[in-house]
Design an enzyme around this catalytic site. Structure first.
Site, PDB file in Angstrom:
ATOM      1  N   HIS A 177      45.938 -21.195 -32.567  1.00 11.10           N
ATOM      2  CA  HIS A 177      45.252 -20.181 -32.241  1.00 11.10           C
ATOM      3  C   HIS A 177      43.735 -21.092 -31.874  1.00 11.10           C
ATOM      4  CE1 HIS A 177      47.702 -16.979 -32.103  1.00 11.10           C
ATOM      5  NE2 HIS A 177      47.859 -17.084 -32.975  1.00 11.10           N
ATOM      6  N   ALA A 178      43.562 -22.131 -32.502  1.00 11.21           N
ATOM      7  CA  ALA A 178      42.311 -22.974 -32.344  1.00 11.21           C
ATOM      8  C   ALA A 178      42.204 -23.790 -31.136  1.00 11.21           C
ATOM      9  CB  ALA A 178      42.205 -23.959 -33.623  1.00 11.21           C
TER      10      ALA A 178
END
Length: 279
Positions: A99-100
Site C-alpha cells: 500500500h506504500a
C-alpha cells in the site's frame, strides 16, 4: 506481530527448514530506496516530519524503531531477491508492504518492499521483465501506481472487490472478487489466469505476495478460503514458477485471523510447499 517470531520457530522445529537457512537482514541503504521512493517523502519519514494526516493514513504512530523496521524489511526482500537468483526461491517472513506509494504511506505500509526489490533487479542485476503476483486480500494499490508507467514490471492483483482500499488503482490485471469467494471459485480463476500470464508476460523474475487474509477465519478479509485452499493457491503459484524455472521471492503479507495458530499454520504451508519443490 507475534507471527514473525512463531513462524521461523515452527519451521525449524518441524524440520521444514534448517536453522542455518534463516538470516537477519540488514537495513537497505538509502540510495536503493530512492530508486523507488520520493526523496522528500523519505527524508521527512526518517526525520519524523510527516503531517498528522500522513501519519494517520499509515495507521502507525511514528517512531525511529518503526522506520528502522520498514528499512530492514526492504533489506530482507532485496536480499531474498539476490538469493533467489542463485537458489530459485527465497521467502521473507515479513514484507508485502504493497500500500506504500512513491510519496506516501497507507494501510500499515510506509515503504514498498517488493517495488524497491523489483527496481533493484532491473537496475543492478540485469533483469529485464518482472511479474508481481499479489494475492493478498487487499489490492496492491501502491504497487500498481508505482509501476503504472513501467512496462518492464507487470502487476497482477487478485483481491476482495469491496475491501480496502476504497479507491483502487489500476494494476496491469486486476481480478476483484465478491465477498464469500470459496476455494473452488478462487482456484479455478487463478488456475485459468496465471499460466496464461506467464506465457504472455514472459517474466524473468516473480514476486509473490502470499497474504493469508484470504482465509474465512480472517477478521478483515471477507473471503471464504480454507487453510487447504490457501495451501493449494500457494502450490499453484510456486509450481508454475518452478516448472518455468523462474526465480521467485515470496513475502507473507497480511493475516488477521483471531487465532494466531491459524495465521502461522497458513504461512507455514507456504514454506512447506516451497521446500517440497526446491528441496
Amino acid at each position: 506481530m507475534l507471527k514473525y517470531e512463531l513462524l521461523p520457530e515452527q519451521l525449524v522445529r518441524e524440520g521444514t527448514i534448517p536453522e542455518e537457512s534463516l538470516f537477519a537482514p540488514m537495513p537497505l541503504p538509502e540510495k536503493y530506496i530512492l530508486e523507488t521512493h520520493d526523496a522528500g517523502y523519505y527524508q521527512r519519514l526518517v526525520a519524523g516530519q510527516l503531517t498528522r494526516q500522513e501519519e494517520r493514513a499509515t495507521g502507525f504512530p511514528w517512531s525511529e524503531q518503526l522506520v528502522q523496521r520498514e528499512v530492514t524489511i526492504l533489506g530482507g526482500t532485496v536480499q531474498c531477491a539476490k538469493l533467489a537468483l542463485h537458489t530459485g526461491v527465497a521467502l521473507n517472513v515479513a514484507g508485502g508492504t504493497h500500500h506504500a506509494f512513491a510519496d506516501r504511506g497507507e494501510g500499515f505500509c510506509l515503504l514498498n518492499d517488493q517495488a524497491v526489490a523489483a527496481n533493484y533487479l532491473l537496475r543492478h542485476e540485469g533483469i529485464g521483465r518482472v511479474l508481481i503476483v499479489d494475492l493478498d486480500v487487499h489490492q496492491g494499490n501502491g504497487t500498481a501506481a508505482l509501476f503504472r508507467d513501467e512496462p518492464r514490471v507487470f502487476t497482477f492483483s487478485v483481491h476482495g472487490a469491496r475491501n480496502y482500499p476504497a479507491r483502487k488503482e489500476h494494476s496491469d490485471l486486476d481480478l476483484p472478487l465478491p465477498d464469500g469467494t470459496d476455494d473452488a471459485t478462487y482456484l479455478q480463476l487463478l488456475g485459468a489466469t496465471l499460466p496464461r500470464l506467464l506465457d504472455e508476460v514472459q517474466p524473468e523474475f516473480v514476486f509473490y505476495l502470499s497474504g493469508v487474509d484470504v482465509l474465512a477465519t480472517d477478521k478483515l478479509g471477507h473471503l471464504a478460503l480454507t487453510r487447504e485452499g490457501c495451501r493449494r493457491r500457494d502450490q499453484l503459484v510456486l509450481e508454475l514458477c518452478h516448472r518455468h524455472r523462474l526465480p521467485v521471492v515470496v513475502c507473507m503479507g497480511g493475516g488477521y485471523s483471531e487465532r494466531v495458530a491459524d495465521i502461522v499454520e497458513a504461512h507455514a504451508n507456504t514454506f512447506r510447499v516451497a521446500a517440497d519443490l526446491w528441496g
